[in-house]
Design an enzyme around this catalytic site. Structure first.
Site, PDB file in Angstrom:
ATOM      1  N   SER A 144       0.855  -1.193   0.000  1.00  0.00           N
ATOM      2  CA  SER A 144       0.000   0.000   0.000  1.00  0.00           C
ATOM      3  C   SER A 144       0.893   1.246   0.000  1.00  0.00           C
ATOM      4  O   SER A 144       2.087   1.169   0.314  1.00  0.00           O
ATOM      5  CB  SER A 144      -0.876  -0.010   1.255  1.00  0.00           C
ATOM      6  OG  SER A 144      -1.544   1.215   1.462  1.00  0.00           O
ATOM      7  N   TYR A 157      -4.059  -0.734   9.873  1.00  0.00           N
ATOM      8  CA  TYR A 157      -3.827  -0.961   8.444  1.00  0.00           C
ATOM      9  C   TYR A 157      -2.406  -0.543   8.071  1.00  0.00           C
ATOM     10  O   TYR A 157      -1.688  -1.263   7.368  1.00  0.00           O
ATOM     11  CB  TYR A 157      -4.849  -0.167   7.638  1.00  0.00           C
ATOM     12  CG  TYR A 157      -4.798  -0.430   6.143  1.00  0.00           C
ATOM     13  CD1 TYR A 157      -5.492  -1.499   5.598  1.00  0.00           C
ATOM     14  CD2 TYR A 157      -4.074   0.390   5.295  1.00  0.00           C
ATOM     15  CE1 TYR A 157      -5.455  -1.753   4.228  1.00  0.00           C
ATOM     16  CE2 TYR A 157      -4.026   0.150   3.933  1.00  0.00           C
ATOM     17  CZ  TYR A 157      -4.722  -0.921   3.401  1.00  0.00           C
ATOM     18  OH  TYR A 157      -4.686  -1.163   2.050  1.00  0.00           O
TER      19      TYR A 157
END
Length: 252
Positions: A144, A157
């Site tokens: 990410s 996350y």
């Protein structure tokens, strides 16, 4: 040259294949010739993906597992291997939870880490052991932009995606000697369910778009080429790399 990117005769397991990035990757691998095992969290979750692949002349079947459940992840690995060798593993299944760090619920922290990190490591471990025996394999983790930065109100996350980048490098270091390439793709800002809250936030959406040199958010299909590349013989000497597919976000 085209043969470098052919996945004919290969079997791929793709988690999170029901929609978004996972579905786009599953379809792309099938278009390159792979037989794709499409995994999702529910028994019927990947049916649409499987149908789309098979109707287009490809080969796909559905599997299911709750990635937050270690026993279910173990069973997923066993089910996949029972069908034959798995040459390509794509750890795309993921989840996100948003809350200020000082109020972040620990049960949500554990769930995010279990789905995004623990399941990816466990599947890599189980399928990687078989790849070591065969002296061949490709593992692609989905990282990410938050593998590079901290984000806002997504501490779990962010932690999981920093860890995915690290695990990718750690496995590459150990398994390169066995002709196994372990890499990651770091998507930029893509239009998916996981970013729905950001897309709906007018100010944040505008700020993000303004920073992307391409001038737009990515679409799931924008990951297709990167996934096929890393799964193919074209990437046989690429290992431990985190490939940003971000429209230029990190260059800004």
């Amino acid at each position: 040259m085209a043969s470098l990117f052919s996945l004919a005769g290969q079997t791929a397991l793709v988690t999170g294949a029901s929609r978004g990035l996972g579905r786009a990757i599953a379809v792309a691998l099938a278009q390159a010739g792979a037989s794709v095992l499409c995994a999702s969290s529910s028994a019927s979750g990947s049916n649409d993906t499987v149908t789309a692949i098979n109707n287009a002349g490809g080969k796909a079947s559905a599997l299911a597992a709750d990635l937050s459940d270690e026993a279910a992840v173990e069973q997923l690995a066993e089910q996949a291997l029972a069908l034959g060798p798995v040459h390509i593993l794509v750890n795309c299944g993921g989840t996100i939870f948003r809350a200020p760090a000082h109020q972040f619920p620990m049960n949500e922290w554990h769930k995010v880490m279990a789905v995004n990190l623990d399941a990816a490591f466990l599947l890599s471990q189980r399928l990687g052991a078989e790849m070591i025996k065969r002296k061949q394999g490709k593992i692609i983790n989905i990282a990410s932009m938050l593998s590079y930065s901290g984000g806002i109100t997504v501490p779990a996350y962010t932690a999981s995606k920093h860890a995915i980048a690290g695990v990718t490098k750690a496995l590459a270091n150990e398994w390169a000697q066995h002709n196994i390439q372990v890499n990651a793709i770091a998507p930029g800002y893509f239009s998916t369910d996981n970013t729905a809250a950001l897309q709906a936030d007018t100010a944040r959406n505008a700020a993000i778009t303004a920073r992307i040199p391409a001038g737009r958010w990515g679409e799931p299909e924008d990951l297709a080429g990167a996934a096929v590349f890393l799964a193919s013989n074209a990437a046989n000497y690429v290992n431990g790399h985190v490939l940003a597919v971000d429209g230029g976000w990190l260059a800004r």
